[in-house]
Design a protein around this motif. Structure first.
Motif, mmCIF file in Angstrom:
data_model
loop_
_atom_site.group_PDB
_atom_site.id
_atom_site.type_symbol
_atom_site.label_atom_id
_atom_site.label_comp_id
_atom_site.label_asym_id
_atom_site.label_seq_id
_atom_site.Cartn_x
_atom_site.Cartn_y
_atom_site.Cartn_z
ATOM 1 N N LEU A 375 9.817 25.749 51.893
ATOM 2 C CA LEU A 375 11.010 25.683 50.887
ATOM 3 C C LEU A 375 10.433 27.070 50.153
ATOM 4 N N ILE A 376 11.806 27.687 50.105
ATOM 5 C CA ILE A 376 11.624 28.938 49.155
ATOM 6 C C ILE A 376 12.309 28.954 47.879
ATOM 7 N N GLN A 377 11.630 29.308 46.985
ATOM 8 C CA GLN A 377 12.227 29.339 45.567
ATOM 9 C C GLN A 377 13.289 30.505 45.459
ATOM 10 N N ASN A 378 14.146 30.263 44.516
ATOM 11 C CA ASN A 378 15.261 31.166 44.255
ATOM 12 C C ASN A 378 14.574 32.347 43.535
ATOM 13 N N PRO A 379 15.164 33.551 43.943
ATOM 14 C CA PRO A 379 14.319 34.698 43.294
ATOM 15 C C PRO A 379 14.731 35.072 41.790
ATOM 16 N N GLU A 380 13.839 35.765 41.106
ATOM 17 C CA GLU A 380 14.178 36.230 39.918
ATOM 18 C C GLU A 380 14.078 37.628 39.858
ATOM 19 N N ALA A 381 15.144 38.194 39.513
ATOM 20 C CA ALA A 381 15.290 39.751 39.922
ATOM 21 C C ALA A 381 14.407 40.341 38.708
ATOM 22 N N GLU A 382 14.171 39.858 37.574
ATOM 23 C CA GLU A 382 13.529 40.672 36.392
ATOM 24 C C GLU A 382 12.379 39.639 35.879
ATOM 25 N N ALA A 383 11.355 40.329 35.593
ATOM 26 C CA ALA A 383 10.020 39.716 35.169
ATOM 27 C C ALA A 383 10.482 39.041 33.651
ATOM 28 N N PRO A 384 9.982 37.816 33.463
ATOM 29 C CA PRO A 384 9.955 37.183 32.215
ATOM 30 C C PRO A 384 9.281 38.201 31.215
ATOM 31 N N LYS A 385 9.732 38.077 29.908
ATOM 32 C CA LYS A 385 9.046 38.960 28.874
ATOM 33 C C LYS A 385 7.786 38.767 28.624
#
Length: 439
Positions: A375-385
């Motif tokens: 099961l593949i998690q949806n990508p987050e394009a930017e890193a959290p702060k």
């Protein structure tokens, strides 16, 4: 979430992208030739993906350097529950302190009790020396598992294109006395825990060993800094780039050399670009010295303390030794100051490690008819702060990944493509060719 199912999937957890991301992408490209999908990522992406997988193949080391933190124990239980075959290769597989080399191999890098586990299918070692040490301890259990693979990280550097000679590169390996935000602090519980593995002795011996190693590293650290400062003044027209170890505090060097206009601190991305475009590389028993030699660069091994019990075996011969600023200057003027390291028993540089590991994986997949489900998690394009970019982690950039993958496709004659990418992972698979292209 989406899923990948019905095809083999290889999971690769990257501890230090600055050190290991490039060769992992090469490996993924090579695996793609056989229809194998690779998921490469940092811990916070790979571990949840593995938790939600069945029969995915794990290629690499564990969470910690020695496989002995609580998270590792949970990982091993997940290996068993999810039927995960493990092909173990350690990113620090070959070069360690002379005094405790054997213990480091059997207790920390390839802990024998863990290597004996049924979920471990292959144990890759860099050279003949590690194989000999492990078989002396557990020949019966490990004979069929151990393979001398060399290291893909170094293999992909051979025959690299030479860039412009823009700077003198100084690579610092002083994480023990100059740790960054994600590094292990000296005399911390974790530092002593690793020292205990090295000594395989009492806690008192571990403390004493760590103290001596810290002192040796601190002495080299101060000598290295003084040498670079002198080099800056003696060669005012030369650009000097300092490349800190991924676990070091780069800001320390920025403050220290802020008054030197010809010194730059660069800790971004892979060191390959800096090595390729250097006139010469100065290091202190560091793997970047070996990388420089493989790239055909003039390599100077700054060893102000000379021979001692705490040399890094396998790296003490990586380049021409220099003990002071005058010897460094002489080496810089010499046309051929570097040494041949092809007979290094701590790493086999004559194996095609990418193909060797790929062949093992393909053989295992075919023999066992491996079909993974992830099961593949949806990508987050930017890193959290809160994402720490000062240590060995940094957000993956699209440009960087594409550069590495295009390079790999060209050199390996593959047609791998990016299926998904986020700031902390990339999924690479074989490019699908449209029917009209085939016809």
């Amino acid at each position: 979430m989406k899923s990948i199912s019905g095809k083999p999937v290889v999971l690769m957890m990257v501890d230090s992208p600055r050190r290991d991301l490039r060769w992992r992408i090469y490996m993924a490209a090579n695996l793609s030739k056989y229809g194998i999908t690779s998921i490469i990522g940092q811990r916070d992406y790979i571990l949840p993906t593995h938790d939600n997988s069945k029969k995915a193949i794990w290629l690499g080391r564990f969470i910690s350097n020695n496989g002995k933190v609580p998270g590792d124990k949970l990982l091993f239980e997940t290996f068993k529950r999810n039927k995960t075959p493990v092909f173990f290769i350690h990113d620090e597989g070959g070069f360690h302190i002379k005094k405790y080399y054997n213990n480091t191999i059997t207790e920390r890098i390839h802990p024998i009790d863990i290597m004996k586990e049924d979920f471990i299918k292959k144990v890759y070692v860099w050279g003949e020396e590690q194989k000999k040490i492990l078989l002396d301890k557990a020949r019966k259990e490990l004979k069929e598992k151990i393979t001398i693979s060399g290291s893909p990280k170094f293999e992909i550097l051979e025959n690299a294109e030479v860039g412009d000679e823009k700077w003198i590169l100084a690579c610092t390996p002083f994480k023990v006395c100059n740790p960054g935000s994600q590094g292990i602090k000296p005399f911390s519980e974790r530092a002593i825990d690793l020292a205990k593995d090295d000594t395989a002795g009492s806690m008192n011996e571990a403390h004493w060993h760590h103290l001596r190693y810290w002192k040796k590293t601190t002495d080299e650290f101060s000598e290295f800094i003084e040498m670079i400062d002198q080099l800056s003044t003696k060669l005012p027209n030369e650009n000097i780039v300092i490349r800190p170890h991924p676990d070091e505090n780069a800001d320390y060097y920025k403050g220290l050399f802020s008054h030197r206009k010809n010194i730059e601190i660069n800790s971004s991305g892979d060191a390959f670009y800096l090595i390729r475009n250097s006139k010469a590389v100065i290091h202190t028993e560091s793997t970047t010295g070996l990388e420089a030699l493989l790239c055909g660069k003039k390599t100077i091994n700054f060893r102000p303390l000379g021979e001692h019990d705490y040399v890094m075996l396998g790296l003490e011969t990586a380049g021409t030794s220099a003990g002071n600023i005058n010897e460094v200057l002489t080496c810089l003027q010499d046309e051929h100051p570097s040494k041949d390291i092809s007979n290094n028993k701590y790493i086999n540089l004559n194996t095609n490690s990418l193909e060797k590991i790929t062949d093992d994986l393909v053989s295992f997949i075919n023999k066992n008819k491996v079909k993974s489900r992830c099961l593949i998690q949806n990508p987050e394009a930017e890193a959290p702060k809160e994402f720490d970019t000062k240590g060995k982690n940094y957000p993956y950039s699209i440009k960087e990944i594409e550069t590495y993958l295009n390079e790999a496709n060209q050199k390996l004659n593959t047609a791998a493509t990016i299926e998904q990418q986020g700031f902390n992972h990339v999924i690479i698979k074989q490019k699908t060719i449209a029917r009209e292209q085939i016809e």
